[in-house]
Scaffold this active site. Structure first.
Site, PDB file in Angstrom:
ATOM      1  N   PRO A 369     -31.199  79.517  -2.240  1.00 25.57           N
ATOM      2  CA  PRO A 369     -31.725  81.007  -1.895  1.00 25.57           C
ATOM      3  C   PRO A 369     -32.190  81.377  -0.460  1.00 25.57           C
ATOM      4  O   PRO A 369     -31.999  80.166   0.845  1.00 25.57           O
ATOM      5  CB  PRO A 369     -33.329  81.171  -1.830  1.00 25.57           C
ATOM      6  N   GLY A 370     -31.302  82.211  -0.293  1.00 23.92           N
ATOM      7  CA  GLY A 370     -31.083  82.779   1.444  1.00 23.92           C
ATOM      8  C   GLY A 370     -30.110  82.740   1.590  1.00 23.92           C
ATOM      9  O   GLY A 370     -29.712  82.323   3.243  1.00 23.92           O
ATOM     10  N   THR A 374     -26.179  87.347  -2.424  1.00 23.47           N
ATOM     11  CA  THR A 374     -25.879  88.139  -2.634  1.00 23.47           C
ATOM     12  C   THR A 374     -25.369  89.048  -2.181  1.00 23.47           C
ATOM     13  O   THR A 374     -24.253  90.511  -1.973  1.00 23.47           O
ATOM     14  CB  THR A 374     -27.277  88.690  -2.996  1.00 23.47           C
ATOM     15  N   SER A 690     -32.080  59.997  -8.013  1.00 19.28           N
ATOM     16  CA  SER A 690     -31.891  59.623  -6.618  1.00 19.28           C
ATOM     17  C   SER A 690     -32.503  58.595  -6.025  1.00 19.28           C
ATOM     18  O   SER A 690     -32.141  58.142  -4.867  1.00 19.28           O
ATOM     19  CB  SER A 690     -30.911  61.025  -5.683  1.00 19.28           C
ATOM     20  N   LYS A 733     -29.033  66.453   1.435  1.00 25.27           N
ATOM     21  CA  LYS A 733     -29.758  65.738   1.993  1.00 25.27           C
ATOM     22  C   LYS A 733     -30.429  64.830   3.316  1.00 25.27           C
ATOM     23  O   LYS A 733     -30.742  64.689   3.854  1.00 25.27           O
ATOM     24  CB  LYS A 733     -29.793  64.518   1.221  1.00 25.27           C
TER      25      LYS A 733
END
Length: 805
Positions: A369-370, A374, A690, A733
Site C-alpha cells: 500500500p502507498g 492508483t 522463508s 527484505k
C-alpha cells in the site's frame, strides 16, 4: 406475327426517285417523321446546311452521329438512315448558338455522300411506308396503346395529352413514331426504331421496349409507395401528437407520461446507437408507449431505456500518442517506478505504429500500500488523453456486482463494469479495478470468475451483462488492476494479467518523493503558500526512520501534514514558528519516536536469530527465539504461525536431530528436552517457508550454546538434507534489514539473480552472503565455528559434512 416481320424487304414501298440534300448532323437527337423538334445548331457546317435549306430551298436531311463526342463528323461517323426535315423557325441565342425548329417529313436512306465542304451533301432515297392495317397490325396497335396508357399513368414525365393524341392516330407507323419520340429512350434505341421501315415490325419492337420500361416504372412506383406510406404514417403520428398536445394545453392538462416518452424518443434519435441496440431500444420504447402509466412494468422499462441511452456505444476520445508528452506526464506525477513507466510508453509506441490492430494490455500493478498504484493509473489516463474510471473490488462477494442483475428482480441494475462505462462516457477509458486480490466468494457466486470475460481480449468485445442482455464492446478499454499480493488471485484470472511489480520505496526515493510531491501538496492544502516552510533532508530521513515503518509513503505524508497543520495554527494565532524543520524539532511536532531505527540486537545471544519477512506492507525484520526446557521432547510453536511456517520449524528440527552427532549433541538429549520456538508480535499472523534457515540456526545455537551474530539476518527455505532454497520479496527484505541497521544478510544463492533491481546506493556498507547449504549458513551466522566431534557410528557422508563445517 412472323409473317409481318418478314414483309418489309418485299412489300415496303420505296420511292424510286432520289434527290440531293444538305446533311444536318445531330449529336444525341433522333428526329421522327411528323414530329416537330427544336435543336441547337452551333457548328459552322451545320449552320451552312440550314442556311442552304432556307435560302436556296435545298432539301435538308437530319442524321444522328454514332458518337456524340465527335466535333467534326465525317460520313463514316453518321448513321445512314435519317429524316427529311423542313425548317419552321430560326432563333439566334445570346450564347452564339442558333435554335432551329424543324419538323420531320419522311424517312430517307443515304445512298452516297457527294460533298463535305463547306457542308455535307448526299444523295438520299425517300422511304414510303405502308398505311394499311391488317388484323395483326391492328392488334399490335391496341397492345402498344394499352402499354403506353400504363406508362403515362406511372411516369409523370410523359404528358397525358400524348396518350390522347396517340388514340386518334390511324396509321401504324405514325403511332409508333409518336410513342417513340415521347418516351425517354436511349439514342441507340430511337435510331433502331427509325431504321425499321415496316410499321408492324416497328410496333413489335416498341412493345418490347414498353414492357421493359413498365417493369422499371412499376418497381419504382412500388418503392415510392412504400416510402410515401412510411412518410404519411410518420406525419400522421406527428399531427395527432401535436393535436393531443394542443388539446391538453387548452384544457390546462399536461400528460407527463407522454412527455417523458417523447423526450426518450428525442434522446434516442439524437444518440448514435448500433443497429442492434437501436432496434432493442425502439422495441422497449414502443412497449412503454402502449402501457398504461400506472402499470408496474413502466418504471422497469423506463430505467432500462435510460441505461441504454446513458451508456457510450460509439463515443470515444482520441489517444494522445506523443510519447515525449506521456513520459513528461508520468515523470511529473511519480518518482521512480521505472518498469511501469516503460511499459506504458511501449504501449503508446505500439499503438502509434500498429493503430487499432494493437490490443489493449490488461495490466496488474502489484505492490505494498502507498506505492502509487492508483495514482499512476490517473497519470496514465492524463498522458493518453482518456477518461479515468476507478471501482474498488475489495470485499465484494456477489457475482452480480460484475455482471448485473436480471431485470426480473426489483431494483435490478447493470454491474459495476457498465456503471463505470456510463460514468466515463466513452468506450475507451482507462478503467482501474482496485484491490482485485480482496474479492470474496460465497453462495452468491465468484466475482473473480465473472472478471474472466471482462479481462480477456478474446471475449470482452462482446461482454454480456445480465441486466442489459445486449453484447457490449469492452475491447477498447485499457484495464488496470491493482493488488497487494497475487496469492489470493485465482490462477485463471492471474493468467490474463500482465503483472508489473511495485516494490517498496527506498529511503532515498522517499526523500525525493517528499521533496517533489508530498511537501508542496501539504503546503498548499494547509494554506502555507506565503510561509517559507522548509524541511531539511536530515529531518525527512528521521521522519522516515523513526516515525514511519512502511513500504509506501502514506504515513510519511501524514506526518508531514501534521507538521504543516501545527505550523498553520501557530501562524494563524500570530505566534512564532519554525521556518526550517530540523531533526531536533521533530519531537515538538510529532512527539517521541515510534520506531527504533537500527533494531538489531545489542549483544550476541544464544537461541535468537533474525529472520527477514515480507508482508503486504513491505519487508520486516522478525526475530526467532528458541528456549530449551527439561521435559519429554515436545516441540512447542507460538507466535500465531501458519501451517507452512510450522512445517518449516518441524523440518528445521528434523534436520538438527539428523545432524546432532555432527554438531556434538547427544541424541538422547532430545528425548528429555522440550523445545519452545516463539516468534514475537504474536498478534500478527505469520506464514511462509522463508524463515526455515533462521529457525534452524536458532535451534543449533540453543543446543550448542554458541551465540548468533547480532548484526546478521537471514532468509531462505530449508530442506531435510540442509539445502537452502530460494525465496521471494528479496528487495523488500534487504531494505527492511537496512532500515533495522543490520550489516550482514544471508541469502539463498539462487536469489543472486534478483539483485538487478536492488538500489546499490541504498545498501552501501551491507554484506550480502549467498549460501546453498545449512553448513554455510551456520558458518556465517554463529559467532564461532561449531565444535564438531566424531559420531558414534561414523559415516563417510558425515565425515564429509564435518569437513565442510
Amino acid at each position: 406475327m412472323e409473317r409481318i416481320i418478314e414483309e418489309p424487304l418485299d412489300r415496303t414501298m420505296e420511292g424510286e426517285e432520289t434527290l440531293e440534300a444538305a446533311i444536318l448532323p445531330l449529336r444525341d437527337v433522333v428526329i421522327f417523321p411528323r414530329m416537330a423538334t427544336p435543336i441547337l445548331v452551333g457548328r459552322d457546317k451545320s449552320m451552312r446546311a440550314v442556311e442552304a435549306a432556307v435560302h436556296r430551298e435545298e432539301p435538308l436531311v437530319a442524321l444522328t452521329q454514332r458518337d456524340e463526342n465527335i466535333e467534326d463528323p465525317t460520313p463514316e461517323d453518321l448513321y445512314t438512315v435519317g429524316t427529311l426535315v423542313s425548317v419552321a423557325r430560326i432563333l439566334r441565342m445570346p450564347d452564339g448558338t442558333t435554335s432551329v425548329l424543324v419538323q420531320g417529313q419522311q424517312r430517307v436512306q443515304v445512298l452516297e455522300f457527294i460533298q463535305q465542304e463547306p457542308y455535307l451533301r448526299a444523295v438520299v432515297r425517300p422511304i414510303v411506308e405502308r398505311t394499311d392495317r391488317p388484323p395483326a397490325t391492328e392488334a399490335l396497335m391496341r397492345a402498344v396503346l394499352s402499354q403506353f396508357e400504363r406508362v403515362v399513368q406511372l411516369d409523370r414525365a410523359v404528358p397525358e395529352d400524348a396518350y390522347v393524341f396517340a388514340m386518334n392516330i390511324d396509321e401504324p407507323g405514325w403511332l409508333a413514331d409518336l410513342i417513340a419520340s415521347t418516351l425517354n429512350l436511349k439514342t441507340a434505341e430511337r435510331q433502331e426504331l427509325l431504321e425499321i421501315f415496316e410499321p408492324s415490325a416497328r410496333l413489335l419492337r416498341l412493345s418490347i421496349l414498353l414492357a421493359r420500361l413498365l417493369d422499371v416504372l412499376e418497381l419504382e412506383n412500388k418503392i415510392q409507395a412504400q416510402v410515401q406510406q412510411e412518410v404519411d404514417r410518420t406525419q400522421r403520428e406527428f399531427y395527432l401528437r401535436e393535436q393531443m398536445k394542443a388539446i391538453q394545453h387548452e384544457l390546462g392538462e399536461v400528460d407527463v407520461y407522454m412527455q417523458e416518452i417523447h423526450e426518450l424518443r428525442e434522446r434516442m434519435e439524437a444518440k448514435n446507437l448500433p443497429e442492434e441496440v437501436r432496434a432493442r431500444a425502439e422495441k422497449e420504447l414502443n412497449r412503454l408507449a402502449q402501457m398504461p402509466p400506472l402499470s408496474p412494468e413502466v418504471s422497469i422499462i423506463r430505467t432500462y431505456i435510460d441505461w441504454i441511452l446513458e451508456l457510450p456505444w460509439t463515443e470515444e476520445t482520441e489517444d494522445n500518442l506523443d510519447i515525449a508528452h506521456a513520459a513528461e506526464v508520468l515523470e511529473r506525477y511519480h518518482y521512480g517506478l521505472k518498469k511501469a513507466k516503460e511499459r506504458i510508453l511501449e504501449f503508446l509506441a505500439v499503438r502509434k505504429l500498429a493503430g487499432e490492430r494493437s490490443r489493449s494490455p490488461i495490466l496488474c500493478f502489484v505492490g505494498p500500500p502507498g506505492t502509487g498504484k492508483t495514482s499512476l493509473g490517473k497519470a496514465i489516463a492524463e498522458a493518453l488523453g482518456r477518461r479515468f474510471v476507478r471501482i474498488s473490488l475489495g470485499g465484494i462477494h456477489d457475482e452480480a456486482e460484475i455482471r448485473g442483475h436480471r431485470r426480473t428482480y426489483i431494483g435490478a441494475l447493470p454491474g459495476r463494469i457498465l456503471q463505470g462505462m456510463a460514468r466515463a462516457g466513452t468506450i475507451n477509458p482507462v478503467f482501474m479495478l482496485d484491490e482485485i486480490d480482496k474479492i470474496g466468494v460465497d453462495f452468491r457466486g465468484d466475482p473473480a470468475a465473472a472478471l474472466l470475460e471482462v479481462l480477456d481480449p478474446e471475449q470482452n468485445h462482446a461482454f454480456s451483462d445480465h441486466y442489459l442482455e445486449i453484447p457490449y464492446n469492452l475491447s477498447k478499454v485499457l484495464f488496470i488492476t491493482t493488488a497487494n499480493i497475487l496469492d489470493t488471485v485465482p490462477p485463471a484470472l492471474r493468467d490474463r494479467l500482465e503483472v508489473i511489480e511495485f516494490p517498496g520505496y527506498t529511503e532515498g526515493e522517499k526523500v525525493q518523493i517528499a521533496r517533489r510531491f508530498l511537501i508542496p501538496r501539504q503546503i498548499e492544502e494547509n494554506g502555507l503558500q506565503n510561509i517559507p516552510l522548509k524541511f531539511t533532508d536530515a529531518a525527512l530521513r528521521r521522519i522516515i526512520r523513526e516515525y514511519t515503518s512502511e513500504a509506501g509513503v502514506r504515513n510519511l505524508e501524514r506526518e508531514i501534514a501534521a507538521i504543516c497543520r501545527k505550523t498553520a495554527r501557530l501562524a494563524a494565532e500570530g505566534k512564532p514558528y519554525r521556518r526550517v524543520i530540523v531533526p531536533a524539532a521533530l519531537e515538538r511536532y510529532l512527539g517521541p519516536p515510534r520506531y527504533d531505527y537500527g533494531r538489531a540486537e545489542e549483544t550476541d545471544q544464544v537461541g535468537v536469530a533474525m529472520a527477514l519477512a515480507w508482508t503486504e506492507a513491505g519487508g520486516e525484520v522478525m526475530p526467532v527465539e528458541v528456549t530449551l526446557m527439561e521435559g519429554k521432547g515436545i516441540l512447542l510453536l507460538t507466535g500465531q504461525l501458519g501451517e507452512v511456517m510450522q512445517e518449516s520449524a518441524q523440518a528445521a528440527m528434523s534436520y538438527l536431530r539428523s545432524r546432532a552427532r555432527d554438531f556434538g549433541i547427544r541424541p538422547k538429549r532430545f528425548e528429555k528436552t522440550d523445545v519452545h520456538i516463539h516468534v514475537p508480535e504474536g498478534a500478527i499472523p505469520k506464514d511462509g517457508p522463508s524463515a526455515g534457515i533462521t529457525i534452524a540456526t536458532a535451534l543449533v545455537s540453543a543446543f550448542t550454546g554458541i551465540p548468533v551474530r547480532r548484526d546478521t539476518a537471514m532468509t531462505g527455505e530449508i530442506t531435510l538434507r540442509g539445502r537452502v532454497l530460494p525465496i521471494g520479496g528479496l528487495k523488500e527484505k534487504i531494505l527492511a534489514a537496512h532500515r533495522a541497521g543490520i550489516q550482514r544478510v544471508i541469502l539463498p544463492k539462487k536469489n543472486q539473480r534478483d539483485l538487478a533491481d536492488l538500489p546499490r546506493r541504498e545498501i552501501r556498507g551491507m554484506t550480502l552472503i549467498f549460501v546453498e547449504t545449512m553448513e554455510e549458513v551456520l558458518g556465517a551466522a554463529l559467532v564461532q565455528p561449531l565444535r564438531t566431534r566424531k559420531a558414534v557410528r561414523p559415516r563417510e557422508g558425515g565425515a564429509r559434512r564435518r569437513k565442510s563445517s
